[in-house]
Every structure is written in C-alpha cells, then in structure tokens.
Design a protein around this motif. Sequence first.
Motif, mmCIF file in Angstrom:
data_model
loop_
_atom_site.group_PDB
_atom_site.id
_atom_site.type_symbol
_atom_site.label_atom_id
_atom_site.label_comp_id
_atom_site.label_asym_id
_atom_site.label_seq_id
_atom_site.Cartn_x
_atom_site.Cartn_y
_atom_site.Cartn_z
ATOM 1 N N ILE A 1 6.451 6.052 7.038
ATOM 2 C CA ILE A 1 6.450 4.643 7.413
ATOM 3 C C ILE A 1 6.807 3.771 6.210
ATOM 4 N N HIS B 1 7.427 -13.657 9.969
ATOM 5 C CA HIS B 1 8.784 -13.591 10.505
ATOM 6 C C HIS B 1 9.536 -14.889 10.259
ATOM 7 N N SER C 1 11.015 -6.202 12.750
ATOM 8 C CA SER C 1 9.896 -5.512 13.401
ATOM 9 C C SER C 1 9.959 -4.024 13.097
ATOM 10 N N GLY C 2 8.828 -3.462 12.763
ATOM 11 C CA GLY C 2 8.765 -2.027 12.536
ATOM 12 C C GLY C 2 9.211 -1.605 11.161
ATOM 13 N N SER C 3 9.413 -2.578 10.261
ATOM 14 C CA SER C 3 9.883 -2.235 8.922
ATOM 15 C C SER C 3 8.734 -1.804 8.010
ATOM 16 N N GLY C 4 7.500 -1.945 8.479
ATOM 17 C CA GLY C 4 6.357 -1.443 7.695
ATOM 18 C C GLY C 4 5.539 -2.499 6.994
ATOM 19 N N LYS C 5 5.716 -3.775 7.383
ATOM 20 C CA LYS C 5 5.026 -4.873 6.692
ATOM 21 C C LYS C 5 3.509 -4.789 6.864
ATOM 22 N N THR C 6 3.090 -4.601 8.142
ATOM 23 C CA THR C 6 1.657 -4.530 8.409
ATOM 24 C C THR C 6 1.034 -3.329 7.711
ATOM 25 N N THR C 7 1.743 -2.207 7.767
ATOM 26 C CA THR C 7 1.223 -0.994 7.135
ATOM 27 C C THR C 7 1.026 -1.212 5.635
ATOM 28 N N VAL D 1 2.615 9.153 8.394
ATOM 29 C CA VAL D 1 1.657 9.449 9.461
ATOM 30 C C VAL D 1 2.274 10.554 10.292
HETATM 31 N N1 LIG Z 1 -0.732 5.113 12.950
HETATM 32 C C1 LIG Z 1 0.592 5.205 13.135
HETATM 33 N N2 LIG Z 1 1.143 6.336 13.634
HETATM 34 C C2 LIG Z 1 2.463 6.445 13.824
HETATM 35 N N3 LIG Z 1 3.309 5.481 13.560
HETATM 36 C C3 LIG Z 1 2.850 4.325 13.040
HETATM 37 C C4 LIG Z 1 1.462 4.122 12.822
HETATM 38 N N4 LIG Z 1 1.286 2.888 12.322
HETATM 39 C C5 LIG Z 1 2.517 2.338 12.274
HETATM 40 N N5 LIG Z 1 3.454 3.196 12.713
HETATM 41 C C6 LIG Z 1 4.882 2.961 12.760
HETATM 42 O O1 LIG Z 1 5.293 2.517 11.501
HETATM 43 C C7 LIG Z 1 6.312 1.539 11.623
HETATM 44 C C8 LIG Z 1 5.887 0.293 10.868
HETATM 45 O O2 LIG Z 1 4.823 -0.322 11.530
HETATM 46 P P1 LIG Z 1 4.263 -1.743 11.069
HETATM 47 O O3 LIG Z 1 3.212 -2.149 12.043
HETATM 48 O O4 LIG Z 1 3.877 -1.642 9.659
HETATM 49 O O5 LIG Z 1 5.542 -2.659 11.241
HETATM 50 P P2 LIG Z 1 5.697 -4.227 11.036
HETATM 51 O O6 LIG Z 1 6.732 -4.410 10.014
HETATM 52 O O7 LIG Z 1 4.379 -4.834 10.796
HETATM 53 O O8 LIG Z 1 6.270 -4.678 12.439
HETATM 54 P P3 LIG Z 1 6.036 -6.072 13.227
HETATM 55 O O9 LIG Z 1 6.828 -7.073 12.571
HETATM 56 O O10 LIG Z 1 6.509 -5.778 14.605
HETATM 57 O O11 LIG Z 1 4.560 -6.335 13.171
HETATM 58 C C9 LIG Z 1 6.511 1.288 13.100
HETATM 59 O O12 LIG Z 1 7.639 2.012 13.529
HETATM 60 C C10 LIG Z 1 5.259 1.843 13.719
HETATM 61 O O13 LIG Z 1 5.532 2.369 14.994
#
Ligand SMILES: Nc1ncnc2c1ncn2[C@@H]1O[C@H](COP(=O)(O)OP(=O)(O)OP(=O)(O)O)[C@@H](O)[C@H]1O
Lengths: 507, 246
Positions: free
Chosen positions: B16, B200, B36-42, B11
């Motif tokens: 990501i 988690h 957190s922030g490792s990209g799981k949701t993405t 992005v």
């Molecule tokens: N649209 C976007 N634009 C810029 N950065 C993004 C975007 N979406 C996600 N990120 C970044 O990508 C990284 C992964 O985000 P993601 O939400 O996938 O993490 P996660 O593993 O689900 O975290 P958590 O456990 O906190 O939910 C994060 O650093 C987030 O800031």
Amino acid sequence: MGKIVLRQLKRAAPLIFFLLSTPFAVHAQEVLRWGADPSGGAPYVFADPAHPDRYVGYEKEMVEALAAAMNRRAEFVPTDWETIVTSLQRGEFDVIVNGLEPTEDRARFILFSKPYYIFKLQLTVRKNEARIRSLEDCHSRTVGTLSNTAASRLMAKEGIPFKGYADPVGAYKDLELGRIDAVLMDVPMEMYYARDNPRLRPAGDPVHRGAYVVGLRKGDEALKAEVDAAIDRVMRDGTLERILRKWSLWDDAQAELQAAARTDVAAGEKKPDEVAYEITSSSFNWREALLRLTRAALVTVLLSFGAMWIAVTLGLALAIGQSRGPAWLQLLCTAYIEFFRGTPVLVQLLFLYFGLPRLGLAMPGWLTALVGLGLNYAAYESQVYRAALEAIPRGQLEAAYSLGMSPLLAFRRIILPQAFRIAIPPMTNDFVSLFKDTSVAFAISVWELATAYRELANASGEFLLLGLLVSAFYLLMSLPLAHLARRLEKRMQHGRAIRAVESEVAA
Amino acid sequence: MIRVEGLGKSVGGARILRGVSFRVEPRTVLGIMGASGSGKTTLLRCLNGLERVTEGAVECEDVRLEAGLAEKEYQRRVKHLRRRVGMVFQHLYLFPHLSVLANITEAPVQVLKKPRAEAEQLAHELLEAVGLKQAAPRYPESLSGGEQQRVAIVRALAMRPEVLLFDEPTSALDPRRSFELVAVLRRFVGQGQTMVIVSHSIKFLEGVADFLLYMEGGEAVEFGAKERVLREPRDPRTRDFLRQTD
Ligand SMILES: Nc1ncnc2c1ncn2[C@@H]1O[C@H](COP(=O)(O)OP(=O)(O)OP(=O)(O)O)[C@@H](O)[C@H]1O
Ligand SMILES: [Mg+2]
C-alpha cells in the motif's frame, strides 16, 4: 432427567392408549380406567426397574383383582398426583387408585369407595440425628413430605414447617443431603424408599391412622357400588391379603379392616363394616393462602433479581471472552454458551439440584434455582452484549486510542457505555421472561409463585380464583418491567432528540 | 518534528505504501494530496501507530516506530507516541454518549490525570477559540457537521499534542466552512502547532499548508514547499494531477 421423559410420556400416554385401544375395544369387555402417578410411585404403582416399560405395584395388582371381580379389564392411565382430582373430573379415567385419602375437601368434588387399606405415617431422620425423636421435636425444623397428602395436612394443622415435594425420592434425597431435617410419609412409601437406606432411620413409631379409598366422579354411584362390592370380594376371598403380604404391607390394621368383610360371609349376618380411622383436613383459609402467595411472590422476585445479577455479570464476561479473549478462552466461552442455550433450563436445574450433590456440592433449592437460571440466562445475555459491542463502530475505539487511551480504558469508558445503551431494551425484555421462567423452579420444589398456585389450587380446588390472584401477582411485578422496557426503547429511538432539547434548555 | 524514512506498508500481498520519506518541521503544516486509493489515509494511520509499518520507520520527536519491533516494545512506544500525536478522523468519531465538554475532557482527565476543573477550563477556552462557546453541554448529534468538526479538533488539541493529523477535514464542509476552518487551523499553527493534513481540496491546502506532498500508488511522488510544488511541479505525474483537479 428420567423424570422429565416420564412426565412427557405420561402426558402423551392416554392419547396413545386411546388410539391403540379403540379399534380393539369395541367388542372387548368393559374397561376400568384408573389413574395414578407412577413417578416415584412405589410401592403403589411404578415403572418396573427391571422392565421400565411395564408398571408394577401393589395397587396395580389390587386394581387388576378388582377389575376381574367387576368383570372388567383394568387400564392404567398415568397422571400427575397434583392434578389427579381434576383429571378424574375431566374424565381422563374412571377412578383414582393412588393411596387417596378421603378428606372433606375432596368430598366436595368426588365420591369415595369404602377403604381398602389403613395407612400410618412414619417420621424418618438421618442416622446420626440426635435432636428429633418424634414429630413433637420438629416445630423449628423443616420436614419434607409429599404435597397435598395426609402428612402435609397433619403438619399444617400442627404448625410444623414443611416442604412439599412432588415425589418421595426427592424428599429422602434432600434429607440425606441435609437440605431438610426429617421426612414424614405414608408407611408404604417409607418402607420402599427409606427403610433400607443405611444413612436414614425411622424416628419413633408410626403415627396417625388413615385410610386409602378409591376416588370416583360425583354421580358415578353405580360404579361406586360396583367398586365397593369388588373391594369386599377381594377382601373376602383373600386376594387382597395375598397381594399385601407379597408387598410386605400386611399388618394388624389391615386384618382389622378386612375382618368386617370376612366375618360377613362366615356368620352370614350384617355387621357394620365401619372401621375407625382418622381423616386429616386442610381447612383451606384465604388469609393464609394470601400470605403464602405473597411469600411465594417474594421468592419469585428474589430469584429473578439474583439470577439476573449473575446473568448480567457472567454474560458480560462471556461476551468479552468470546469476542476478545485468546483462542482457548473463545472456545471455552462458545462451548459454555452453546451448552446452556442448547439444553432445556429444566434439565440444567435438575442436574444442579440432583447431580451436583454427587460431586459434593449440595445447594438449597432456592439457591440452585437462582444460580441455575443465572447461568442459563448468562448465555443469552452474552449474545445480547456481543451484538451490542459489535454494533459500536471500530472508529470509536481508534478515536479513543488516538487520544492516548489504553485498550482497557477505551473499553471501559467509551465502548462499554455505548454498548450498554444498545443492550438495555433487549436486556429488560430478557428480564421479564426470566421473571416468568422462575416458574420452572417448581421442578426442584422451590416455593415460588407458580408452585404455590399449583399446590394451593390443588389442595382447595379453587383453580379459578387463585389463578386470577396469581396472575394479578405476576402482572403487578412484570408490568412495571415491561413498561420500563418500552420506555427505555423509546428513549433509545428518540434519545438524540430528547438530549438535544435538554441541552438546548441547559444552554 | 516528524521524520519518515523509507516507509513501506504491506497488507497481505499488497504494497500500500513504498519508500515514503519526508520531514515536517515544527510549527509548519504539511498538506498531503493524491488520488483516491493512493495511500494517504494509510500513511496518516502509520504516523499515529494505528497501522504497523512493515518497512522503514516513522519518527516523531524522540519516539521512533520501525519495522520489526517486538509487540511489547511497539505498544510501549505507541503509548508515548499517541500522547504527542493527535488525530482528527474523516468521520470524526465523536463519542455520542458524552456531552461536548466530556468529549473534550475525557482523555485529559483519564489519560493525563489532569484535575477536572483544569481540563474543563482548557476545554472552554478552546471551544471559545473555535466559536463554540455555547456548545459545551450539548451532545454531538445535535451539532451541525461543521460544529462537530470543530469539536473533534478541540478534542484532539486538548491533549496538547505536538503534531495533529487530519484526514479529509473538509469533506463534510461547504466552501465557506472550509475557508473558516483554514483560519481556525492557522491560528493554532501560529500558536506553535504542527499539522499534517490530508485533503482532496487543493484550494484548501493552498490556504492552510506550508509544504505539500503528492502521493500516487503508495509512493511519495513530490515533496516540497507549497508555492514551489503548485507553481513548478517537477514530476510530470504531479503536473497531471494538478491540471486535472483545476
Ligand atoms: N487493511 C487493508 N487491507 C487491504 N488493503 C487495504 C487496507 N487498507 C487500505 N488498503 C488499500 O490501500 C490503498 C490505499 O488506501 P487508503 O485508504 O490509504 O487510500 P486514500 O489515499 O486514503 O484514499 P481516499 O482518498 O479514497 O481516502 C487502497 O487501495 C486500499 O484499498
Ligand atoms: Mg483516505
């Protein structure tokens, strides 16, 4: 548009004159402040087309002659025809000189001088009009005239349906456009505004024979004597004749009227200076007034609902276009919204009513008001909807997508119903204010409630009683709306709790 | 069956996700863990087409989403994909203007064009299966967090997806509720449901998952059978993560 500026100026003018004149007036000769409506006021008194900051007109010249005869200085106070009697009573000026007819109704509130002009009424139709030869043919037609004049009273008495205008330009313009079938107006106005119009022609000979007098406050008997003497004098020395001839208003009737004053001097004997003329009377009647108010209230309701329907549908389209459309559509919607929110609704109505016919689109007044208010409120509603749409979390849309819904389906079934619930309270409030805003329709002579009040009250002098009645009408209609708005608002707040209880009961 | 091959997501300038590859066999549960922030949701959002992949591909059954698809073709495929892949969001996003029953039947009726009676029949069965028989006429706001969670699961299940994606299903639940959720999910897996669950809670994943994926910095660090990953992680980063969370 020019008219609005003029109206504003007219409001401010007495104050400005006052501020300017006070320091100098102290040692100057006494003034004669005279009131008249200069908007569409030719040939009585009107802004000189060549020098718009100067007023001209035969009555202006006459008043100056009268003032000179009274050894005073004439000072013109522009005012509104509709409220001219109350303005006189409030002391905004000393006399009315505005083609005023000495009716019985007015005699209850003000004094009259002796007549200075005999007027007749002329019916005007479109050039190609074949059906109307005289007023007799107008019983199932709509005839335009000025509100609260001899012509309107005459037609009210004869049972001829008429439409009251605030100035002659609007009436003749509507006649040209086919919004009305004929216009009946005092000959001086007809001469100035219609005689040379190639698209219009007079129908039949002038009818009626009325008189113009100077109006004065009750109790100003001394001033009345002064004015009467001055009228005699300008008649005797030929000044008035010269003025009337200059304005092409001299005719046999004037000669007859002035004969008395003139022979007086020649023969040196007292002659009755009475000259025969007719007086129209409006015979105000409460039953009829109530009927007209009710009809006006219905027009108000029709305008409100019609305009709101346009505002809701167009507003939603604008909101969607502005927040989700392609770039060019967003720009277009934003331009529309900014235009309609950034200009007064009154200007928009006048533009639609007088401007659009130039492009070949002439709508009747009520439709113009309905469409104009609708277009205007659509701009405001669109912002309500946009805010409501933006208040729905993006997750709602994604949840709908993840269930396989198309963008359109998700919008229609998931986003829109939620946004609508948020938008209902502000919408209801807007509806209440739209309802009150319908009163601007008076500017284009739509007979809604506010116009009705103005005209009936001015015709009868019953400002207080009619005012209470009209307010009651408005409240009767707006209170249920306001109540509904409050209830919906409460429901929005407690909706969750209420629904929880409802479902508990259901389960 | 889900196949993820060299998946990358950028992005702006930020990467990501990078080089993520794994498979999920039918009727199994993949648990995804990571800081957190490792990209799981993405990653989950890529699997459902809510995010467009920028490298590699994700494939579910015969629907393949790869980088660089034309918009029209992408939308066409996503439409098919979403009928096979359901998602339960972390914040659930139940439709507040619809009753529980309508929340569940809305998509089957509007999207799958199922007869309403049939959709409602299924909804009632599913609600009963998660112990919410009485909740059908109620509105989401009147339900507890755990009840809402189960409604969201049923809403996704009512579309009969081949794969169900969960983002942090236990974040709003107390330990007992999480334990109950394990039982509910396992029952659906027993009936043939494939699932991908981001959480988690190692304990929760231990109870519900067959395979585990550990993510760090947008990379799939370790992937394997649950017991193996938990007992003898190969990558030191996984080892560190598991040690810290215990
Ligand atoms: N649209 C976007 N634009 C810029 N950065 C993004 C975007 N979406 C996600 N990120 C970044 O990508 C990284 C992964 O985000 P993601 O939400 O996938 O993490 P996660 O593993 O689900 O975290 P958590 O456990 O906190 O939910 C994060 O650093 C987030 O800031
Ligand atoms: Mg996350």
